[in-house]
Design a protein around this motif. Sequence first.
Motif, short mmCIF file in Angstrom:
data_model
loop_
_atom_site.label_atom_id
_atom_site.label_comp_id
_atom_site.label_asym_id
_atom_site.label_seq_id
_atom_site.Cartn_x
_atom_site.Cartn_y
_atom_site.Cartn_z
N ILE A 150 -5.65 8.03 -2.35
CA ILE A 150 -4.43 7.67 -1.63
C ILE A 150 -3.91 9.22 -1.73
O ILE A 150 -3.70 9.87 -2.68
CB ILE A 150 -3.53 6.73 -2.45
N ILE A 173 2.16 8.19 -2.15
CA ILE A 173 3.11 7.06 -2.18
C ILE A 173 4.60 7.39 -1.64
O ILE A 173 4.91 8.28 -2.37
CB ILE A 173 3.06 6.46 -3.48
N LEU A 233 -2.01 -3.99 -4.90
CA LEU A 233 -2.29 -3.75 -3.50
C LEU A 233 -3.90 -3.05 -3.54
O LEU A 233 -4.72 -3.49 -2.74
CB LEU A 233 -1.36 -2.88 -2.90
N LEU A 234 -4.04 -2.15 -4.31
CA LEU A 234 -5.17 -1.62 -4.34
C LEU A 234 -6.36 -2.30 -5.00
O LEU A 234 -7.53 -2.32 -4.30
CB LEU A 234 -5.35 -0.11 -5.41
N ALA A 291 4.93 -3.51 -0.68
CA ALA A 291 4.22 -2.25 -0.42
C ALA A 291 3.15 -2.70 0.69
O ALA A 291 2.50 -3.66 0.75
CB ALA A 291 3.23 -2.03 -1.91
N LEU A 338 -0.26 -0.64 2.73
CA LEU A 338 -1.49 0.38 2.66
C LEU A 338 -1.75 0.73 4.13
O LEU A 338 -2.18 -0.25 4.95
CB LEU A 338 -2.75 -0.12 1.86
N CYS A 391 8.05 6.23 -1.77
CA CYS A 391 9.03 5.11 -2.49
C CYS A 391 10.47 5.33 -2.23
O CYS A 391 10.96 6.27 -2.60
CB CYS A 391 8.36 5.03 -3.85
N TYR A 408 -1.92 6.01 2.84
CA TYR A 408 -0.86 6.24 2.13
C TYR A 408 -0.53 4.98 1.67
O TYR A 408 -0.84 3.80 2.59
CB TYR A 408 0.07 6.94 3.20
N ILE A 409 0.39 4.75 0.76
CA ILE A 409 1.11 3.66 0.41
C ILE A 409 2.69 3.65 0.61
O ILE A 409 3.19 5.01 0.16
CB ILE A 409 0.92 3.25 -0.94
N HIS A 462 -1.11 -5.58 2.58
CA HIS A 462 0.18 -5.35 1.99
C HIS A 462 0.42 -6.55 0.85
O HIS A 462 -0.41 -7.38 0.72
CB HIS A 462 1.33 -5.78 3.01
N VAL A 498 1.69 -1.61 -6.70
CA VAL A 498 0.71 -0.51 -6.03
C VAL A 498 -0.61 -0.91 -6.62
O VAL A 498 -1.70 -0.96 -6.02
CB VAL A 498 1.20 0.98 -6.63
#
Length: 221
Positions: A90, A93, A79-80, A19, A21, A95, A5-6, A34, A76
Amino acid sequence: MDEFYIGIMSGTSVNGADAVLVNFAADKVKLLSHHAEPFPAELYAGLQDVITRQQVNLPQLADLDQQLAIVYTLVVEKLLQQVEIAANRISAIGCHGQTIFHQPDGKYRNTLQIGDPNFITEHTGITVVADFRRRDMAAGGQGAPLVPAFHNAMFRSAEVERVILNIGGIANITVLAANPDSAVLGFDTGPGNTLMDLWVQEKQQQAFDTDGVWAASGKVD
């Protein structure tokens, strides 16, 4: 089995989007990575204008909503890239969005966060859960703080009572009784990083004290 999850947050400091993870496998939370993405100057100025004046025209609000969504999407993606995990792995998210108005009392209790989650979903391909605060207020809460449920899941003990302090723009505490039948209690306690940021802006001409470097150079009184 991995459950990725983010979480995305931009808070009272209005300086950027953070963000993280996380992996929720086996009912445990593991922080994997992060990333922080600063707000462009135009977005920062626009948000400050809306938040401080509490007056906004609809085109300005719509523009800020989309500008935020672009930054959230970018954070995002970066981060990925850091962890080399594909977006289709994922689960979702979360937010929070950027709070521009919060009125927990009065005849019409409401709160408003912007940062279009539809844009984020469309451009990342990941399901987005958003608008947390309004749901909490609809259920009778004050829309803040939102962390007591997480604190309860992570830190509650049957042996000792605990109080968890969270210092965001506004500080809040969660009271976790040892008695498993006792309700979780959480409430705001007053300004946190908001005042710290203002102090640093005045004394150091910086938006905020990055990594607490200036604070760490002093001595505790």
